[in-house]
Scaffold this active site. Structure first.
Site, PDB file in Angstrom:
ATOM      1  N   HIS A   1       0.814  -1.225   0.000  1.00  0.00           N
ATOM      2  CA  HIS A   1       0.000   0.000   0.000  1.00  0.00           C
ATOM      3  C   HIS A   1       0.847   1.273   0.000  1.00  0.00           C
ATOM      4  O   HIS A   1       0.318   2.364  -0.161  1.00  0.00           O
ATOM      5  CB  HIS A   1      -0.944   0.000   1.208  1.00  0.00           C
TER       6      HIS A   1
ATOM      7  N   ASP B   1       3.335   9.605  -0.902  1.00  0.00           N
ATOM      8  CA  ASP B   1       2.170   8.840  -0.471  1.00  0.00           C
ATOM      9  C   ASP B   1       1.935   7.731  -1.479  1.00  0.00           C
ATOM     10  O   ASP B   1       1.947   7.991  -2.685  1.00  0.00           O
ATOM     11  CB  ASP B   1       0.940   9.761  -0.411  1.00  0.00           C
TER      12      ASP B   1
HETATM   13  C1  GDG Z   1      -1.952   3.784   3.293  1.00  0.00           C
HETATM   14  C2  GDG Z   1      -1.012   4.519   2.333  1.00  0.00           C
HETATM   15  C3  GDG Z   1      -2.790   4.453   0.595  1.00  0.00           C
HETATM   16  C4  GDG Z   1      -8.409   9.639   8.336  1.00  0.00           C
HETATM   17  N1  GDG Z   1      -8.788  10.414   9.351  1.00  0.00           N
HETATM   18  C5  GDG Z   1     -10.056  10.090   9.637  1.00  0.00           C
HETATM   19  C6  GDG Z   1     -10.475   9.087   8.790  1.00  0.00           C
HETATM   20  N2  GDG Z   1      -9.450   8.823   7.988  1.00  0.00           N
HETATM   21  C7  GDG Z   1      -9.460   7.845   6.874  1.00  0.00           C
HETATM   22  C8  GDG Z   1      -9.584   8.535   5.550  1.00  0.00           C
HETATM   23  C9  GDG Z   1      -8.960   7.518   4.601  1.00  0.00           C
HETATM   24  C10 GDG Z   1      -7.923   6.865   5.492  1.00  0.00           C
HETATM   25  O1  GDG Z   1      -8.227   7.157   6.835  1.00  0.00           O
HETATM   26  C11 GDG Z   1      -6.503   7.358   5.203  1.00  0.00           C
HETATM   27  O2  GDG Z   1      -6.080   6.798   3.997  1.00  0.00           O
HETATM   28  P1  GDG Z   1      -4.866   7.390   3.152  1.00  0.00           P
HETATM   29  O3  GDG Z   1      -4.839   6.733   1.851  1.00  0.00           O
HETATM   30  O4  GDG Z   1      -5.026   8.845   3.024  1.00  0.00           O
HETATM   31  O5  GDG Z   1      -3.539   7.120   4.008  1.00  0.00           O
HETATM   32  P2  GDG Z   1      -2.837   5.943   4.891  1.00  0.00           P
HETATM   33  O6  GDG Z   1      -3.563   5.657   6.135  1.00  0.00           O
HETATM   34  O7  GDG Z   1      -1.437   6.413   5.062  1.00  0.00           O
HETATM   35  O8  GDG Z   1      -2.898   4.634   3.972  1.00  0.00           O
HETATM   36  C12 GDG Z   1      -1.811   5.339   1.346  1.00  0.00           C
HETATM   37  C13 GDG Z   1      -3.611   3.616   1.553  1.00  0.00           C
HETATM   38  O9  GDG Z   1      -2.776   2.906   2.472  1.00  0.00           O
HETATM   39  C14 GDG Z   1      -4.481   2.599   0.809  1.00  0.00           C
HETATM   40  O10 GDG Z   1      -3.702   1.778  -0.013  1.00  0.00           O
HETATM   41  O11 GDG Z   1      -3.677   5.279  -0.140  1.00  0.00           O
HETATM   42  O12 GDG Z   1      -0.951   5.961   0.424  1.00  0.00           O
HETATM   43  O13 GDG Z   1      -0.117   5.360   3.059  1.00  0.00           O
HETATM   44  O14 GDG Z   1      -9.890   6.534   4.226  1.00  0.00           O
HETATM   45  O15 GDG Z   1     -10.919   8.783   5.273  1.00  0.00           O
HETATM   46  N3  GDG Z   1     -11.709   8.563   8.812  1.00  0.00           N
HETATM   47  C15 GDG Z   1     -12.575   9.031   9.729  1.00  0.00           C
HETATM   48  N4  GDG Z   1     -12.208   9.988  10.615  1.00  0.00           N
HETATM   49  C16 GDG Z   1     -10.971  10.553  10.602  1.00  0.00           C
HETATM   50  O16 GDG Z   1     -10.667  11.418  11.409  1.00  0.00           O
HETATM   51  N5  GDG Z   1     -13.808   8.521   9.767  1.00  0.00           N
END
Ligand code: GDG
Length: 725
Positions: A166, A373
């Site tokens: 990821h 990212d």
């Molecule tokens: C890894 C990779 C890749 C965040 N704060 C809240 C909340 N979230 C949710 C978001 C989103 C998720 O968390 C974060 O996903 P990201 O993709 O932005 O980042 P990582 O956690 O670093 O994920 C990344 C991912 O894996 C998938 O392959 O995209 O690059 O680093 O869904 O919505 N959700 C809620 N409250 C929050 O305060 N409900």
């Protein structure tokens, strides 16, 4: 339908201790949300750490956790406090995470943490095997378990195993810094299929595999000594329909109403991240400050809501980052704020789902500025909630998402002026343009949503396993052998295409030492005497050597992989349209290799150059060889030349010179009613692929091949040829 076993660090359900009781909460974060619906749509089991350390679990509670999780088709693997510290907070998040996100100066190279990583991967492998059933499919998720594919493979050799990363796979120059770089690649290659978000990550991974393990890679296939794996691109998506329908629900309307009561009609900027240095939060804040300074007209008219999800706070770097962000928030608010206007609203807390969607929908601008990212799901979620199409996405070009979302305002995350300008451009963008850009991006993320992502991965995994199974020829069984000789006896026109080195004679230290012995010459001569047989010796060697060795037999021959050909009893003829004006530069690279690697040598033919290292010290590092191959590849890129790696030899030659075109030449000379080809190395694969369906093809030595059958050694080949005589 076979059962899918998903393996990830965290389960979709998280266990916490609340006083005397255990509390079960849905996990926050991309993966759980992303895969949640998919795994419920088919027979499956999700294996992971439940989120609570073993020491905090009282007697009897393990059972309670197992039962409760089983209702959700989850299976917990329990870890001690030390394992969680050294594995998760240690190796995963202080070694792999910073290195893979291009923060090499943050990386801890600590053997104790590495041992914990190995230990926990082993604990998981044992747990997985204890619940696995025949026909299960294994899908290992992310950087926590890069050793697991091989550990499962060691225990269940025939298992179908997929792996998805990821986060980014960094470029070779960064990856090679890791002391345990080979072990990790070998671990990953236990999988049949490896998935990445972008082509760059696949390319980096293949490059590292070639350079560090010396395995050949082509079209995403990695060929190790005894198995193959495939690497491919699967950009993760979100549950688009889910996000966009909930975004229009009364619950979300109510959230927006509440926000608006506080914010009035101010323009709203929203960003959402887990606390992480890879997310580029300080840069974004600095740029926001610069924007307010340069554009006083927006003061008191805009609010930036900065949402940060608590994460890995036990790691020092994260604690420091939190402090840095909070200081910056204070500075900006202190400098620009007025009575009644706070330019930055800072929330360091998880936001409930409906409120999150309300913020996205309401936001005029969403700046996503990670310095690295893997993908970034927030960018896609933001767009999915834009029911009326209004809103502007600012996106860093170093996110995986940038590869798909080209209609966002693209920024370099280190260019503070550019981000500041992007804020101004976004706020001034005409509505019509916002809608046009967003509709185009929505189409993309709607089409490739998360179920398509997961479905595609699993389909491709099955396909890969099928192709691999078909790719290892079976040893020639006795019954088939009789069939082969029977067919030959009946045939009137027989074509026998025989490779020489490694097929009719074993490899020798120098090319010259591999000359034919009396037994072989007799065998070929007998085969050749039969007027019904056309025996063609196909070799990469030069025609003078072949003449010296086989001239008296008057057999048909092909020299230099097809530059020269002669028919039975005839003379040498040359292939037209070949040039050798590239040789000087290739020779210079090979000469440097000869100077550095004692015992290696250059073999020069009319239209090719080969660098042999069979006689070199066997301890010469694979890295040296990779460097030479890479130099030759760079030299020949976009030219009509090909770099071919054989057994301890690297050869450069014209791309249209290969055994496939040679085979076609012989096949078209007359109608044959029996065709047999035997060969042992990669150059023979072109030959096998060019054969008609009914032809017999045999690969010498086990391994992957387009041939139908295999034999173990040149001795076995000779035994077969004797039967044919
Ligand atoms: C890894 C990779 C890749 C965040 N704060 C809240 C909340 N979230 C949710 C978001 C989103 C998720 O968390 C974060 O996903 P990201 O993709 O932005 O980042 P990582 O956690 O670093 O994920 C990344 C991912 O894996 C998938 O392959 O995209 O690059 O680093 O869904 O919505 N959700 C809620 N409250 C929050 O305060 N409900």
């Amino acid at each position: 339908m076979s059962r899918l076993l998903i393996i990830s660090n965290r389960l979709p359900l998280n266990v916490e201790r609340k006083g005397d009781k255990l509390n079960f909460q849905p996990s926050l974060g991309g993966l759980a949300t992303a895969l949640g619906a998919f795994y419920k749509s088919r027979p499956s089991l999700w294996i992971g750490w439940p989120g609570i350390e073993q020491e905090k679990i009282k007697k009897g509670e393990e059972r309670e956790i197992e039962d409760k999780l089983a209702e959700e088709r989850c299976y917990p693997v329990f870890l001690s406090e030390k394992d969680v510290d050294d594995f998760y907070f240690g190796f995963c998040n202080q070694t792999i995470w910073p290195l893979f996100h291009y923060f090499p100066h943050y990386v801890e190279y600590d053997p104790v943490l590495w041992q914990a990583y190995q230990r926990v991967n082993e604990i998981f492998a044992d747990a997985i095997v204890s619940v696995a059933k025949e026909d299960d499919i294994f899908w290992v998720q992310d950087y926590h378990f890069m050793l697991l594919p091989k550990l499962i493979r060691d225990r269940l050799p025939r298992a179908t195993i997929g792996f998805f990363l990821h986060i980014p796979f960094p470029s070779y120059e960064v990856y090679r810094l890791l002391p345990w770089r080979r072990e990790i690649l070998e671990g990953l290659l236990g999988a049949n299929l490896l998935g990445f978000h972008t082509h760059d990550y696949v390319w980096h991974f293949l490059n590292s595999t070639r350079n560090l393990l010396g395995y050949s890679t082509g079209m995403g296939w990695i060929t190790a000594s005894d198995h193959v794996s495939k690497a491919d691109v699967f950009p993760i998506g979100i549950g688009y329909e889910h996000y966009s329908s909930i975004a229009g629900s009364p619950e979300v309307d109510a959230e927006i109403k509440k926000f608006r009561e506080k914010l009035g009609d101010k323009k709203v900027i929203v960003s959402v991240d887990r606390l992480d240095y890879s997310k580029g939060i300080p840069n974004r804040l600095e740029a926001y400050g610069l924007f307010l300074e340069k554009h006083p007209e927006y003061r008191e008219k805009v609010v930036f809501i900065l949402v940060i999800g608590p994460s890995r706070i036990r790691v020092q770097r994260y604690a420091e980052l939190k402090q840095q962000i909070e200081e910056m928030v204070g500075t900006i608010n202190g400098r620009f704020g007025t009575v009644g206007w706070t330019p930055l609203e800072y929330i360091y807390n998880p936001i409930p789902y409906h409120a999150l969607l309300g913020m996205y929908r309401m936001a005029d601008v969403c700046p996503i500025t990670p310095v690295r990212d893997g993908m970034n799901l927030v960018a896609k979620e933001y767009l999915a909630t834009k029911i009326d199409g209004r809103g502007v996405l600012i996106l860093s070009e170093t996110t995986g998402a940038a590869r798909e979302l080209g209609d966002a305002i693209m920024v370099n995350p280190n260019n503070i002026e550019e981000i500041a300008q992007a804020f101004a451009d976004a706020l001034a963008m005409p509505e019509k343009e916002q809608i046009e850009r967003n509709r185009a991006m929505q189409e993309i993320i709607k089409r490739y949503d998360v179920s398509r992502w997961a479905g595609d991965f699993i389909d491709k995994l099955h396909e890969t396993v099928k192709m691999e199974t078909g790719a290892v020829p079976e040893p020639l069984p006795d019954k088939t052998r009789r069939e082969l000789t029977g067919q030959l006896q009946k045939a009137r026109a027989r074509l026998l295409l025989l490779d020489y080195d490694g097929t009719l004679v074993p490899f020798a230290k120098t090319p010259e030492e591999a000359k034919p012995d009396a037994e072989l010459l007799k065998l070929l001569s007998e085969l050749n005497k039969d007027a019904r047989n056309e025996v063609v010796l196909i070799s990469g060697r030069d025609k003078n050597t072949l003449d010296r060795w086989f001239g008296s037999l008057k057999t048909a021959m092909v020299a230099e992989h097809g530059v020269w050909m002669k028919v039975k009893g005839g003379d040498w003829g040359k292939m037209s349209g070949l040039s050798d004006d590239w040789k000087g530069e290739a020779r210079a690279i090979m000469q440097l290799a000869v100077d550095r690697i004692q015992g290696s040598l250059i073999e020069e033919k009319d239209y090719s150059l080969a660098w042999h290292y069979r006689r070199a010290d066997p301890r010469i590092s694979e890295r040296h060889i990779r460097e030479i191959v890479n130099d030759l590849l760079n030299l020949t890129a976009n030219s009509n030349l090909r770099v071919l790696e054989g057994s301890k030899v690297v050869e450069v030659k014209s791309a249209n010179l290969n055994k496939g075109s040679t085979a076609q030449h012989w096949l078209s000379r007359q109608a044959w009613d029996f065709v047999l080809a035997i060969g042992d190395d990669v150059t023979d694969e072109d030959l096998f692929r060019a054969l008609p369906e009914k032809a017999w093809s045999i690969k010498v030595r086990p391994g992957l091949s387009a041939a139908k059958f295999s034999l173990d050694s040149p001795d076995e080949v000779r035994a077969l040829l004797k039967e044919l005589v």
